[in-house]
Design a protein around this motif. Structure first.
Motif, PDB file in Angstrom:
ATOM      1  N   ARG A  73       0.809  -1.221   0.000  1.00  0.00           N
ATOM      2  CA  ARG A  73       0.000   0.000   0.000  1.00  0.00           C
ATOM      3  C   ARG A  73       0.844   1.275   0.000  1.00  0.00           C
ATOM      4  NH1 ARG A  73      -2.610  -3.288   3.666  1.00  0.00           N
ATOM      5  NH2 ARG A  73      -1.756  -2.149   5.437  1.00  0.00           N
ATOM      6  N   GLY A  74       2.154   1.123   0.137  1.00  0.00           N
ATOM      7  CA  GLY A  74       3.035   2.281   0.100  1.00  0.00           C
ATOM      8  C   GLY A  74       3.112   3.058   1.394  1.00  0.00           C
ATOM      9  N   THR A  75       2.756   2.435   2.517  1.00  0.00           N
ATOM     10  CA  THR A  75       2.752   3.154   3.793  1.00  0.00           C
ATOM     11  C   THR A  75       3.954   2.837   4.678  1.00  0.00           C
ATOM     12  OG1 THR A  75       1.362   1.418   4.777  1.00  0.00           O
ATOM     13  CG2 THR A  75       0.248   3.329   3.821  1.00  0.00           C
ATOM     14  N   CYS A  76       4.594   1.684   4.474  1.00  0.00           N
ATOM     15  CA  CYS A  76       5.705   1.320   5.368  1.00  0.00           C
ATOM     16  C   CYS A  76       7.052   1.813   4.855  1.00  0.00           C
ATOM     17  CB  CYS A  76       5.754  -0.199   5.573  1.00  0.00           C
ATOM     18  SG  CYS A  76       6.345  -1.140   4.134  1.00  0.00           S
ATOM     19  N   ALA A  77       7.180   1.995   3.533  1.00  0.00           N
ATOM     20  CA  ALA A  77       8.416   2.477   2.896  1.00  0.00           C
ATOM     21  C   ALA A  77       9.593   1.537   3.110  1.00  0.00           C
ATOM     22  CB  ALA A  77       8.757   3.886   3.393  1.00  0.00           C
ATOM     23  N   TYR A  78       9.325   0.246   3.402  1.00  0.00           N
ATOM     24  CA  TYR A  78      10.407  -0.721   3.565  1.00  0.00           C
ATOM     25  C   TYR A  78      10.973  -1.202   2.223  1.00  0.00           C
ATOM     26  CZ  TYR A  78       9.324  -1.486   8.550  1.00  0.00           C
ATOM     27  OH  TYR A  78       9.134  -1.337   9.896  1.00  0.00           O
ATOM     28  N   CYS A  79      10.167  -1.108   1.162  1.00  0.00           N
ATOM     29  CA  CYS A  79      10.502  -1.804  -0.090  1.00  0.00           C
ATOM     30  C   CYS A  79      11.289  -0.927  -1.056  1.00  0.00           C
ATOM     31  CB  CYS A  79       9.240  -2.338  -0.753  1.00  0.00           C
ATOM     32  SG  CYS A  79       8.096  -1.035  -1.330  1.00  0.00           S
ATOM     33  N   LYS A  80      12.133  -0.058  -0.534  1.00  0.00           N
ATOM     34  CA  LYS A  80      12.901   0.842  -1.383  1.00  0.00           C
ATOM     35  C   LYS A  80      13.963   0.094  -2.194  1.00  0.00           C
ATOM     36  CE  LYS A  80      12.357   4.990   1.477  1.00  0.00           C
ATOM     37  NZ  LYS A  80      13.052   5.999   2.310  1.00  0.00           N
ATOM     38  N   VAL A  81      14.040   0.427  -3.464  1.00  0.00           N
ATOM     39  CA  VAL A  81      15.104  -0.051  -4.349  1.00  0.00           C
ATOM     40  C   VAL A  81      15.556   1.149  -5.182  1.00  0.00           C
ATOM     41  CG1 VAL A  81      14.181  -2.399  -4.474  1.00  0.00           C
ATOM     42  CG2 VAL A  81      13.522  -0.716  -6.204  1.00  0.00           C
ATOM     43  N   LYS A  82      16.696   1.012  -5.836  1.00  0.00           N
ATOM     44  CA  LYS A  82      17.175   2.085  -6.703  1.00  0.00           C
ATOM     45  C   LYS A  82      16.846   1.726  -8.151  1.00  0.00           C
ATOM     46  CE  LYS A  82      21.070   4.114  -5.760  1.00  0.00           C
ATOM     47  NZ  LYS A  82      22.517   4.425  -5.621  1.00  0.00           N
ATOM     48  N   VAL A  83      16.072   2.571  -8.807  1.00  0.00           N
ATOM     49  CA  VAL A  83      15.677   2.345 -10.201  1.00  0.00           C
ATOM     50  C   VAL A  83      16.483   3.289 -11.089  1.00  0.00           C
ATOM     51  CG1 VAL A  83      13.801   2.420 -11.875  1.00  0.00           C
ATOM     52  CG2 VAL A  83      13.369   1.570  -9.563  1.00  0.00           C
ATOM     53  N   LEU A  84      17.297   2.717 -11.959  1.00  0.00           N
ATOM     54  CA  LEU A  84      18.162   3.511 -12.827  1.00  0.00           C
ATOM     55  C   LEU A  84      17.466   3.916 -14.118  1.00  0.00           C
ATOM     56  CD1 LEU A  84      21.456   1.408 -12.421  1.00  0.00           C
ATOM     57  CD2 LEU A  84      20.669   3.346 -11.055  1.00  0.00           C
ATOM     58  N   GLU A  85      16.621   3.010 -14.644  1.00  0.00           N
ATOM     59  CA  GLU A  85      15.900   3.299 -15.881  1.00  0.00           C
ATOM     60  C   GLU A  85      14.553   2.586 -15.864  1.00  0.00           C
ATOM     61  OE1 GLU A  85      18.104   2.155 -19.339  1.00  0.00           O
ATOM     62  OE2 GLU A  85      19.897   3.288 -18.788  1.00  0.00           O
ATOM     63  N   GLY A  86      13.537   3.233 -16.457  1.00  0.00           N
ATOM     64  CA  GLY A  86      12.273   2.553 -16.718  1.00  0.00           C
ATOM     65  C   GLY A  86      11.252   2.573 -15.612  1.00  0.00           C
ATOM     66  N   GLY A  87      11.464   3.341 -14.545  1.00  0.00           N
ATOM     67  CA  GLY A  87      10.539   3.320 -13.416  1.00  0.00           C
ATOM     68  C   GLY A  87       9.315   4.190 -13.569  1.00  0.00           C
ATOM     69  N   GLY A  88       9.311   5.061 -14.585  1.00  0.00           N
ATOM     70  CA  GLY A  88       8.182   5.969 -14.742  1.00  0.00           C
ATOM     71  C   GLY A  88       8.234   7.114 -13.741  1.00  0.00           C
ATOM     72  N   VAL A  89       7.147   7.877 -13.689  1.00  0.00           N
ATOM     73  CA  VAL A  89       7.109   9.052 -12.816  1.00  0.00           C
ATOM     74  C   VAL A  89       6.818   8.649 -11.375  1.00  0.00           C
ATOM     75  CG1 VAL A  89       6.360  10.553 -14.685  1.00  0.00           C
ATOM     76  CG2 VAL A  89       4.648   9.425 -13.263  1.00  0.00           C
ATOM     77  N   ILE A  90       7.253   9.489 -10.459  1.00  0.00           N
ATOM     78  CA  ILE A  90       6.993   9.261  -9.035  1.00  0.00           C
ATOM     79  C   ILE A  90       5.587   9.751  -8.706  1.00  0.00           C
ATOM     80  CG2 ILE A  90       7.667   9.897  -6.691  1.00  0.00           C
ATOM     81  CD1 ILE A  90      10.534  10.152  -7.678  1.00  0.00           C
ATOM     82  N   GLY A  91       4.754   8.858  -8.160  1.00  0.00           N
ATOM     83  CA  GLY A  91       3.384   9.204  -7.819  1.00  0.00           C
ATOM     84  C   GLY A  91       3.276   9.824  -6.437  1.00  0.00           C
ATOM     85  N   PRO A  92       2.088  10.303  -6.068  1.00  0.00           N
ATOM     86  CA  PRO A  92       1.899  10.980  -4.774  1.00  0.00           C
ATOM     87  C   PRO A  92       2.164  10.085  -3.572  1.00  0.00           C
ATOM     88  CG  PRO A  92      -0.206  10.613  -5.898  1.00  0.00           C
ATOM     89  CD  PRO A  92       0.863  10.318  -6.889  1.00  0.00           C
ATOM     90  N   VAL A  93       1.834   8.785  -3.662  1.00  0.00           N
ATOM     91  CA  VAL A  93       2.090   7.884  -2.537  1.00  0.00           C
ATOM     92  C   VAL A  93       3.589   7.768  -2.288  1.00  0.00           C
ATOM     93  CG1 VAL A  93       1.894   5.508  -1.710  1.00  0.00           C
ATOM     94  CG2 VAL A  93      -0.028   6.576  -2.900  1.00  0.00           C
ATOM     95  N   ARG A 116       6.034  -1.501 -16.776  1.00  0.00           N
ATOM     96  CA  ARG A 116       5.399  -1.216 -18.068  1.00  0.00           C
ATOM     97  C   ARG A 116       6.411  -1.265 -19.213  1.00  0.00           C
ATOM     98  NH1 ARG A 116       2.771   3.059 -14.776  1.00  0.00           N
ATOM     99  NH2 ARG A 116       0.571   2.477 -14.492  1.00  0.00           N
ATOM    100  N   GLN A 117       7.686  -1.363 -18.855  1.00  0.00           N
ATOM    101  CA  GLN A 117       8.761  -1.388 -19.838  1.00  0.00           C
ATOM    102  C   GLN A 117       9.969  -2.041 -19.173  1.00  0.00           C
ATOM    103  OE1 GLN A 117      10.283   2.652 -20.564  1.00  0.00           O
ATOM    104  NE2 GLN A 117       9.137   3.323 -18.759  1.00  0.00           N
ATOM    105  N   ASP A 118      11.052  -2.185 -19.919  1.00  0.00           N
ATOM    106  CA  ASP A 118      12.276  -2.735 -19.335  1.00  0.00           C
ATOM    107  C   ASP A 118      12.752  -1.811 -18.212  1.00  0.00           C
ATOM    108  OD1 ASP A 118      12.072  -4.644 -21.271  1.00  0.00           O
ATOM    109  OD2 ASP A 118      13.730  -3.910 -22.504  1.00  0.00           O
ATOM    110  N   ILE A 119      13.237  -2.417 -17.125  1.00  0.00           N
ATOM    111  CA  ILE A 119      13.680  -1.651 -15.958  1.00  0.00           C
ATOM    112  C   ILE A 119      15.083  -2.097 -15.547  1.00  0.00           C
ATOM    113  CG2 ILE A 119      13.282  -1.211 -13.490  1.00  0.00           C
ATOM    114  CD1 ILE A 119      10.314  -1.422 -13.976  1.00  0.00           C
ATOM    115  N   LYS A 120      15.932  -1.127 -15.263  1.00  0.00           N
ATOM    116  CA  LYS A 120      17.229  -1.395 -14.652  1.00  0.00           C
ATOM    117  C   LYS A 120      17.160  -0.952 -13.200  1.00  0.00           C
ATOM    118  CE  LYS A 120      20.240  -1.094 -18.728  1.00  0.00           C
ATOM    119  NZ  LYS A 120      21.439  -0.442 -19.320  1.00  0.00           N
TER     120      LYS A 120
END
Length: 367
Positions: A73-93, A116-120
């Protein structure tokens, strides 16, 4: 009138839920993104997945388990990763859970990134070692009025490799209409006991997982967990160490200290444990016995609200005020702190005042 308002609210809630389900269906079924490639850690691992799901679930389906406690749900913020390419825009959550520095570095919440596309992307190397385990609860015992210890025998896989100080995520089961959730708990057992996992859990008022543990989980029940996770562990520097914890923050320290004994690590070390009164103390005899097995180790329980007329002969007061009595100069020490944010912040300030370098303070903070 009240009845009409209630009907209207119920109707709007139902329509909102239906729209959300339709959007989810459209995302997964109608919008066909086709196969997408996940390039992890510059080619260390490459996955081809069907587009449309979240990055968190896509990784989990391929047995790469990113910590998450809120069910995506995006409330704990535990699942952080670094996205170099392909992550799309950052949403409000995501935006509310990412600092400006996080955004600059490409840090994202994997539960909010849609494939939605290839991701690094880049994840900590230790997450490749995390697995999902099936186990059976073979012992449940109260340590204090609000702290319980669970001992879990592993079924599949049968063994776990972890470092003292790391944590697992325990998956609760549905009860009284409450959905299953994942919650993080430090491992309190020693790494040499690789067929079992022990955790120490404190009851949290209205906590979904802790209520399940205390009131519904019974010995003999099968359950699921994942891990190990985290980098809270004893450094190999052999520098003198000071440990500070309160409540269930005992768990990783209890694991580290017993692992030190098994490894013959007799560095100078102190353990300050904070409680309100004697009812909050546990493993007391075992920790004082450890002083004899580790001659350079000292255990100091500190009570903040113990009755003045009691028989208690130990320290009274908060750890930050007692610490200088035993360690007036902490310059050469490394510090390992586990507990609430307020506890860690106050202890860290006292350690800095005693001369410890900020880079030598390591902590496992309970939010």
């Amino acid at each position: 009138m009240i009845f009409s308002i209630g009907v209207a609210v119920g109707f709007l809630s139902t329509v909102t839920l239906l729209l959300a389900l339709l959007l989810l269906f459209a995302e997964r079924r109608i919008l066909n993104y086709g196969p997408c490639t996940l390039d992890i850690n510059e080619g260390r691992k490459t996955l081809v997945v069907n587009g449309g799901s979240t990055l968190l679930s896509s990784l989990g389906e391929n047995e790469i388990f990113i910590p998450s406690a809120c069910g995506g749900r995006g409330t704990c913020a535990y699942c952080k990763v670094k996205v170099l390419e392909g992550g799309g825009v950052i949403g409000p959550v995501e935006e509310s859970n990412l600092s400006s520095e996080d955004a600059k570095k490409g840090v994202r919440l994997s539960c909010q990134v849609k494939v939605r596309q290839d991701i690094k992307l880049v994840i900590p190397d230790e997450l490749f070692l995390a697995k999902r385990f099936q186990g059976k609860l073979i012992r449940k015992r109260l340590l204090t009025y609000d702290i319980v210890e669970l001992r879990i025998a592993l079924i599949q896989p049968e063994t776990i490799q972890f470092a003292a100080g790391q944590y697992i995520q325990l998956e609760s089961q549905e009860y009284l209409g409450r959905d299953a959730v994942m919650r993080a708990y430090s491992i309190s057992s020693v790494p040499s006991d690789d067929r079992h996992v022990e955790v120490i859990i404190r009851r949290m008022p209205e906590g979904i997982c802790t209520t399940w543990v205390f009131d519904h989980l019974e010995e003999g029940r099968e359950l699921n967990l994942s891990g190990p996770y985290g980098d809270f562990k004893l450094k190999e520097s052999k520098a003198p160490a000071v440990f500070l914890a309160g409540g269930s923050g005992m768990a990783p320290i209890w694991s580290i200290l017993r692992d030190m004994k098994e490894q013959g690590d007799d560095r100078e070390s102190y353990y300050f444990f904070s409680g309100r009164n004697q009812d909050d103390l546990f493993f007391t005899e075992e920790l004082f016995a450890l002083e004899k097995e580790l001659p350079n180790f000292r255990y100091i329980p500190c009570l903040t609200r113990e009755d003045k007329g009691s028989s208690w002969q130990g320290e009274r007061g908060r750890v930050p005020f007692i610490l200088p009595k035993y360690i007036p100069d902490a310059t050469k020490f490394e510090a390992y702190l586990c507990g609430s944010s307020n506890f860690i912040d106050s202890c860290a300030a006292a350690l800095k005042q005693a001369g410890i370098n900020e880079n030598s303070i390591f902590y496992d903070k309970f939010e």
